[in-house]
Design a protein around this motif. Structure first.
Motif, PDB file in Angstrom:
ATOM      1  N   LEU A  33      -5.304  -1.520  -0.956  1.00 22.94           N
ATOM      2  CA  LEU A  33      -5.511  -0.726  -2.172  1.00 22.94           C
ATOM      3  C   LEU A  33      -5.150  -1.496  -3.436  1.00 22.94           C
ATOM      4  N   ALA A  34      -4.494  -2.632  -3.291  1.00 20.78           N
ATOM      5  CA  ALA A  34      -4.044  -3.392  -4.460  1.00 20.78           C
ATOM      6  C   ALA A  34      -5.217  -4.095  -5.126  1.00 20.78           C
ATOM      7  N   GLU A  35      -5.059  -4.347  -6.418  1.00 23.32           N
ATOM      8  CA  GLU A  35      -6.122  -4.955  -7.200  1.00 23.32           C
ATOM      9  C   GLU A  35      -5.821  -6.392  -7.597  1.00 23.32           C
ATOM     10  N   ALA A  36      -4.561  -6.806  -7.527  1.00 23.94           N
ATOM     11  CA  ALA A  36      -4.204  -8.162  -7.951  1.00 23.94           C
ATOM     12  C   ALA A  36      -3.012  -8.649  -7.147  1.00 23.94           C
ATOM     13  N   ASP A  37      -2.820  -9.962  -7.163  1.00 24.91           N
ATOM     14  CA  ASP A  37      -1.685 -10.599  -6.495  1.00 24.91           C
ATOM     15  C   ASP A  37      -0.670 -11.055  -7.537  1.00 24.91           C
ATOM     16  N   PRO A  38       0.583 -11.319  -7.130  1.00 22.68           N
ATOM     17  CA  PRO A  38       1.622 -11.716  -8.097  1.00 22.68           C
ATOM     18  C   PRO A  38       1.254 -12.942  -8.927  1.00 22.68           C
ATOM     19  N   GLU A  39       0.485 -13.879  -8.333  1.00 29.64           N
ATOM     20  CA  GLU A  39       0.119 -15.089  -9.066  1.00 29.64           C
ATOM     21  C   GLU A  39      -0.787 -14.778 -10.268  1.00 29.64           C
ATOM     22  N   GLU A  40      -1.399 -13.605 -10.251  1.00 30.51           N
ATOM     23  CA  GLU A  40      -2.323 -13.220 -11.324  1.00 30.51           C
ATOM     24  C   GLU A  40      -1.669 -12.316 -12.356  1.00 30.51           C
ATOM     25  N   ILE A  41      -0.343 -12.229 -12.346  1.00 26.86           N
ATOM     26  CA  ILE A  41       0.325 -11.215 -13.152  1.00 26.86           C
ATOM     27  C   ILE A  41       0.055 -11.399 -14.644  1.00 26.86           C
ATOM     28  N   GLY A  42       0.034 -12.642 -15.131  1.00 26.77           N
ATOM     29  CA  GLY A  42      -0.203 -12.867 -16.552  1.00 26.77           C
ATOM     30  C   GLY A  42      -1.566 -12.374 -16.986  1.00 26.77           C
TER      31      GLY A  42
ATOM     32  N   ASP B 131       0.815  -1.210   0.000  1.00 23.19           N
ATOM     33  CA  ASP B 131       0.000   0.000   0.000  1.00 23.19           C
ATOM     34  C   ASP B 131       0.853   1.266   0.000  1.00 23.19           C
ATOM     35  N   GLY B 132       2.041   1.205   0.636  1.00 25.34           N
ATOM     36  CA  GLY B 132       2.930   2.367   0.618  1.00 25.34           C
ATOM     37  C   GLY B 132       3.368   2.715  -0.791  1.00 25.34           C
ATOM     38  N   SER B 133       3.664   1.691  -1.592  1.00 23.29           N
ATOM     39  CA  SER B 133       4.056   1.920  -2.981  1.00 23.29           C
ATOM     40  C   SER B 133       2.888   2.475  -3.789  1.00 23.29           C
TER      41      SER B 133
ATOM     42  N   ILE C  24      -4.275   4.479 -11.420  1.00 19.69           N
ATOM     43  CA  ILE C  24      -3.235   3.621 -10.865  1.00 19.69           C
ATOM     44  C   ILE C  24      -3.810   2.239 -10.582  1.00 19.69           C
ATOM     45  N   LEU C  25      -2.947   1.217 -10.704  1.00 23.53           N
ATOM     46  CA  LEU C  25      -3.351  -0.166 -10.418  1.00 23.53           C
ATOM     47  C   LEU C  25      -2.208  -0.843  -9.686  1.00 23.53           C
ATOM     48  N   GLY C  26      -2.510  -1.457  -8.550  1.00 24.51           N
ATOM     49  CA  GLY C  26      -1.467  -2.054  -7.716  1.00 24.51           C
ATOM     50  C   GLY C  26      -1.443  -3.568  -7.768  1.00 24.51           C
ATOM     51  N   ILE C  27      -0.232  -4.127  -7.855  1.00 20.85           N
ATOM     52  CA  ILE C  27       0.007  -5.558  -7.684  1.00 20.85           C
ATOM     53  C   ILE C  27       0.567  -5.736  -6.276  1.00 20.85           C
ATOM     54  N   ASN C  28      -0.125  -6.474  -5.431  1.00 24.63           N
ATOM     55  CA  ASN C  28       0.213  -6.532  -4.018  1.00 24.63           C
ATOM     56  C   ASN C  28       1.452  -7.379  -3.729  1.00 24.63           C
ATOM     57  N   LEU C  29       2.495  -6.729  -3.226  1.00 24.22           N
ATOM     58  CA  LEU C  29       3.671  -7.437  -2.725  1.00 24.22           C
ATOM     59  C   LEU C  29       3.876  -7.148  -1.243  1.00 24.22           C
ATOM     60  N   GLY C  30       2.851  -6.558  -0.616  1.00 18.46           N
ATOM     61  CA  GLY C  30       2.939  -6.228   0.799  1.00 18.46           C
ATOM     62  C   GLY C  30       2.178  -7.227   1.652  1.00 18.46           C
ATOM     63  N   HIS C  31       1.730  -6.778   2.834  1.00 16.72           N
ATOM     64  CA  HIS C  31       1.049  -7.661   3.774  1.00 16.72           C
ATOM     65  C   HIS C  31      -0.460  -7.664   3.535  1.00 16.72           C
ATOM     66  N   VAL C  32      -1.116  -6.534   3.792  1.00 21.54           N
ATOM     67  CA  VAL C  32      -2.563  -6.467   3.608  1.00 21.54           C
ATOM     68  C   VAL C  32      -2.896  -6.075   2.175  1.00 21.54           C
ATOM     69  N   GLY C  33      -2.296  -5.005   1.695  1.00 19.95           N
ATOM     70  CA  GLY C  33      -2.525  -4.591   0.321  1.00 19.95           C
ATOM     71  C   GLY C  33      -3.969  -4.225   0.034  1.00 19.95           C
TER      72      GLY C  33
ATOM     73  N   ALA D 229      -7.697   1.996 -10.981  1.00 15.63           N
ATOM     74  CA  ALA D 229      -8.128   1.026 -11.990  1.00 15.63           C
ATOM     75  C   ALA D 229      -8.551  -0.256 -11.283  1.00 15.63           C
ATOM     76  N   ARG D 230      -9.698  -0.787 -11.681  1.00 17.14           N
ATOM     77  CA  ARG D 230     -10.254  -1.979 -11.065  1.00 17.14           C
ATOM     78  C   ARG D 230     -10.448  -3.081 -12.099  1.00 17.14           C
ATOM     79  N   LEU D 231     -10.062  -4.302 -11.722  1.00 19.16           N
ATOM     80  CA  LEU D 231     -10.210  -5.456 -12.605  1.00 19.16           C
ATOM     81  C   LEU D 231     -11.468  -6.254 -12.305  1.00 19.16           C
ATOM     82  N   ARG D 232     -12.035  -6.049 -11.132  1.00 20.77           N
ATOM     83  CA  ARG D 232     -13.217  -6.809 -10.735  1.00 20.77           C
ATOM     84  C   ARG D 232     -14.183  -5.916  -9.979  1.00 20.77           C
ATOM     85  N   GLN D 233     -15.432  -6.317  -9.956  1.00 21.89           N
ATOM     86  CA  GLN D 233     -16.458  -5.551  -9.277  1.00 21.89           C
ATOM     87  C   GLN D 233     -17.025  -6.315  -8.083  1.00 21.89           C
ATOM     88  N   ALA D 234     -16.160  -7.034  -7.387  1.00 18.74           N
ATOM     89  CA  ALA D 234     -16.591  -7.778  -6.205  1.00 18.74           C
ATOM     90  C   ALA D 234     -17.065  -6.798  -5.132  1.00 18.74           C
ATOM     91  N   PRO D 235     -18.056  -7.191  -4.340  1.00 16.63           N
ATOM     92  CA  PRO D 235     -18.527  -6.316  -3.258  1.00 16.63           C
ATOM     93  C   PRO D 235     -17.392  -5.959  -2.301  1.00 16.63           C
TER      94      PRO D 235
END
Length: 301
Positions: free
Chosen positions: A102-111, A74-76, A91-100, A272-278
């Motif tokens: 504000l992030a929208e995706a995890d590293p496993e979803e990078i592709g 989240d700091g990044s 902006i769109l964040g890939i979470n490499l932190g703890h809670v993340g 930027a959002r990739l999903r519209q989950a509640p």
């Protein structure tokens, strides 16, 4: 037609972030999208030696880009919001932190994430931001903004700070305390949450005030309307110094007698959002909340 550009913001000292950024840059180039980076982020890394990588203007790194893709916590992501401020670039964040949060995706979803960015398959959500200025004797000596929160805190561990809190030109209370958090709904899951404030859904337009360890009978969190103007006055007869922080990134010292004014910023932050989950699903996932025994009829995505 000009080539599309994506600004990659990479934590400069994290090897996992650098390695992932290298993968992202190669995938973007293969898809005909130009990756851009700050030289300070990639200096001395394999990514920095890539001839096809463009170096961003340090004074305005997001200029000419359609998206800022951030690899970090989240700091990044807050750094990305800061560097893209004034450009309208989401902006769109890939979470490499703890809670993340504000992030929208995890590293496993990078592709999948890069493929969707290339296809333009994302939505843009606007989040309220705060404008802040600090004055003394009627003269402004600091101005900034925040996505999550503006905090007024004591500068010395040994002493409390005494302040009067004002809402819409009227005093609310005077507190001896460790500080005060003034947050957006986005920031309700950050510092304001740690200080005991409520979680506010991001589509609610409101401002939060959360005292930090206030020595007073009335020291409850307060939620006010989005048009309200907040102010904090550091009592002039008290010698304790304070400091104002914006998202934990931009700060200035506050002398006694200083006044800090906070209101809704004209310019929102675009995520930027990739999903519209509640939002509640994000809340449960990020805080690992136990929902065992739920018998509702809905289905979580």
């Amino acid at each position: 037609m000009d080539q599309r550009r994506i600004l990659l913001l990479v934590h400069p000292t994290r090897r996992d972030a650098q390695e992932l950024a290298d993968v992202v840059a190669k995938r973007l180039l293969a898809a005909g999208v130009q990756p851009v980076a700050l030289a300070a982020d990639v200096h001395g890394t394999p990514m920095g030696d890539c001839d096809a990588l463009l170096m961003a203007d340090p004074a305005n790194p997001a200029a000419g880009c359609e998206l800022v893709l951030i690899l970090g916590g989240d700091g990044s992501i807050l750094r990305g919001a800061e560097l893209s401020r004034g450009t309208g670039v989401p902006i769109l964040g890939i979470n490499l932190g703890h809670v993340g949060f504000l992030a929208e995706a995890d590293p496993e979803e990078i592709g999948t994430t890069v493929d969707r960015i290339v296809a333009g398959d994302y939505l843009v959500e606007e989040r309220m931001a705060l404008q802040v200025r600090a004055l003394r004797g009627g003269e402004q000596f600091f101005s900034s903004w925040a996505l999550n929160e503006v905090t007024v805190e004591k500068a010395s561990r040994e002493r409390m700070i005494e302040m009067t809190v004002e809402i819409d030109g009227r005093p609310l209370s005077t507190w001896g305390c460790d500080g005060l958090v003034m947050a957006t709904p986005t920031g309700s899951t950050a510092y304001a949450f740690s200080a005991g404030g409520p979680i506010v859904w991001p589509d609610v337009e409101a401002l939060l005030l959360v005292p930090i360890s206030a020595h007073a009978l009335f020291a409850r969190p307060v939620v006010v309307g989005p048009a309200s103007r907040l102010a904090v006055e550091i009592l002039p007869h008290v010698d304790a110094q304070g400091v104002v922080w914006c998202d934990g990134r931009r700060a200035v010292d506050l002398p006694s007698g200083a006044r800090i004014e906070v209101e809704r910023a004209v310019e929102p932050v675009r995520l930027a959002r990739l999903r519209q989950a509640p939002f509640i699903d994000r809340l449960v996932d990020k805080f690992h909340l136990d929902v065992h025994g739920w018998r509702g009829t809905g289905h979580r995505s």
